[in-house]
Design an enzyme around this catalytic site. Structure first.
Site, mmCIF file in Angstrom:
data_model
loop_
_atom_site.group_PDB
_atom_site.id
_atom_site.type_symbol
_atom_site.label_atom_id
_atom_site.label_comp_id
_atom_site.label_asym_id
_atom_site.label_seq_id
_atom_site.Cartn_x
_atom_site.Cartn_y
_atom_site.Cartn_z
ATOM 1 N N SER A 126 0.663 -1.344 -0.180
ATOM 2 C CA SER A 126 -0.273 -0.018 0.107
ATOM 3 C C SER A 126 0.657 0.755 -0.195
ATOM 4 O O SER A 126 0.710 2.243 -0.143
ATOM 5 C CB SER A 126 -0.498 -0.153 1.277
ATOM 6 O OG SER A 126 -0.371 0.299 2.293
ATOM 7 N N HIS A 138 -2.970 -3.287 -6.663
ATOM 8 C CA HIS A 138 -3.195 -2.564 -5.076
ATOM 9 C C HIS A 138 -4.480 -2.581 -4.794
ATOM 10 O O HIS A 138 -5.263 -1.977 -4.953
ATOM 11 C CB HIS A 138 -2.195 -1.092 -4.312
ATOM 12 C CG HIS A 138 -2.763 -0.699 -3.184
ATOM 13 N ND1 HIS A 138 -3.453 0.902 -2.318
ATOM 14 C CD2 HIS A 138 -3.345 -1.189 -1.925
ATOM 15 C CE1 HIS A 138 -3.713 -0.243 -1.888
ATOM 16 N NE2 HIS A 138 -3.431 -1.204 -1.103
ATOM 17 N N ASN A 157 -3.869 6.311 -0.302
ATOM 18 C CA ASN A 157 -3.662 6.487 0.976
ATOM 19 C C ASN A 157 -2.193 7.742 1.335
ATOM 20 O O ASN A 157 -1.976 8.144 2.108
ATOM 21 C CB ASN A 157 -2.172 5.376 1.160
ATOM 22 C CG ASN A 157 -3.471 4.210 1.782
ATOM 23 O OD1 ASN A 157 -3.615 4.295 2.723
ATOM 24 N ND2 ASN A 157 -2.977 2.559 1.104
#
Length: 394
Positions: A118, A139, A189
């Protein structure tokens, strides 16, 4: 086309990826060195598929078909015939490199070797291979069978042929693909950091308690979960580690600075739902606190968090991390935001974004509140993200 897929790691994510591939009729081998972990993965799949039957989403025949497409192995060598391997193990670069190096000694020259990391560098992971051009980031988001988005991250070494093939495979698996540059946090993220970070900052300043901040963002923003509810759901240890990783990877840029509040909760073992206590108490007799339903305060909280999210999304476009469409898709399909952040920026007005950020900067004089150059340029040129086509350049 039916592919042979190897999944390395039989935890929640690895098991979910295996289910996705098997549902698409790929022949899947799940590897884990621990037999107990493999048994747990197999039992979890049985439970998930049985629940889908109860809900009327699949029948018994479909359940048997999916299960028959998955086998469980405890040696990496068993993945030697895979067309594609996806690693979903601990977020430790050295361990991943060691596994990839061993795996390459077993598989064919044409096997694609992918990581589900990630936040770690795909280029660094690829450097462990003799043929780094075969390496790529794929991912998934948890739970993999339910979440539509998959970020595909080519490293600087990745061949165009490998990237094109991976995009085709993931689309065949009925997923939405967002192609991201190999930078810390990729799209989701990275862009999502202010949802947690700015909310924590508001809390630490004493402007509002956690219940009020959560209520404000759910009520005015339409988010399914407030930031503190979501951090408790993810796990404060995990969420803090991702923030810290992104902060360090961006050379300690103030925009990604972690929170002492979250660090202390992690150190105390207050990890959220999984430990029974986090920002909220999940004990049997716990009473959830009531928010302060103040309209003006709610608007201030929502505007402040939203503009920071928009600024991060705009900067991701400015630095060519991904296209505007992929950034918005990533946030709606990857973390269930009610709408894309760049679409939200158009609706609120680019001038509103710039003025709100400048107001925060004037108040704090901290670099975390610097406005993206792209927003300033767009405001000056009276452009929007989607009403008029905008090509990012810098």
């Amino acid at each position: 086309m039916i592919y042979k897929v190897g999944v390395i790691g039989s935890g929640t994510m690895g098991s979910g990826i295996a289910q996705v591939a098997a549902t698409a009729d790929c022949k899947v081998k799940v590897f884990d060195a621990k037999q107990e972990a493999l048994d747990k993965s197999k039992a979890a799949l049985e439970k998930v598929l049985s629940r889908l039957i109860e809900k009327g989403r699949i029948d018994e025949t479909e359940k048997i078909r999916i299960q028959s497409n998955i086998s469980y192995v405890n040696t990496l060598k068993e993945l030697k015939d895979a067309d594609l391997t996806i690693e979903a193990i601990i977020e430790d670069l050295d361990i991943k490199k060691k596994v990839f190096s061993e795996l390459e000694s077993y598989v064919s020259e044409d096997t694609i070797i992918a990581s589900n990391t990630s936040s770690l560098s795909i280029a660094s992971i690829a450097s462990s291979l003799q043929r780094p051009e075969r390496c790529i980031g794929i991912h998934f988001f948890n739970p993999a069978p339910l979440m539509k988005l998959v970020e595909v991250i080519p490293a600087v070494q990745t061949s165009t042929k490998v990237m094109d093939k991976v995009v085709s495979i993931i689309k065949d698996w009925k997923k939405v693909v967002a192609i991201a540059k190999d930078t810390p946090g990729f799209i989701v993220n990275r862009v999502a950091r202010p949802f947690y970070g700015e909310s924590l900052r508001i809390y630490e300043e004493g402007l509002a308690d956690v219940a009020t901040i959560d209520w404000s963002l759910k009520t005015l923003g339409g988010f399914r979960m407030g930031p503190f509810e979501l951090m408790d759901f993810i796990g404060n240890d995990i969420n803090y580690t991702v923030t810290e990783t992104v902060f360090k990877a961006f050379y300690y840029d103030a925009r990604y600075k972690p929170s002492f509040t979250q660090k202390r909760l992690s150190e105390a073992g207050y990890l959220g739902r999984k430990s029974g206590k986090g920002y909220y108490d999940y004990g049997t007799n716990a009473v959830k606190p009531f928010p302060k339903e103040d309209a003006a305060l709610a608007k201030y909280i929502f505007d402040r968090v939203l503009v920071m999210l928009i600024n991060e999304a705009a900067d991701a476009l400015f630095w060519n991390i991904a296209s505007a469409e992929d950034i918005d898709n990533a946030m709606t399909k990857g973390v269930n935001y009610p709408k894309g952040l760049l679409t939200w920026a158009d609706e609120k007005g680019i001038d509103w974004c710039v003025n709100t950020l400048d107001s925060l900067y004037d108040e704090y004089h901290e670099d975390r509140y610097r406005c993206s150059p792209l927003l300033r340029r767009m405001n000056r040129e009276k452009k929007t993200f989607f009403s008029k086509k905008l090509v990012s350049d810098n």
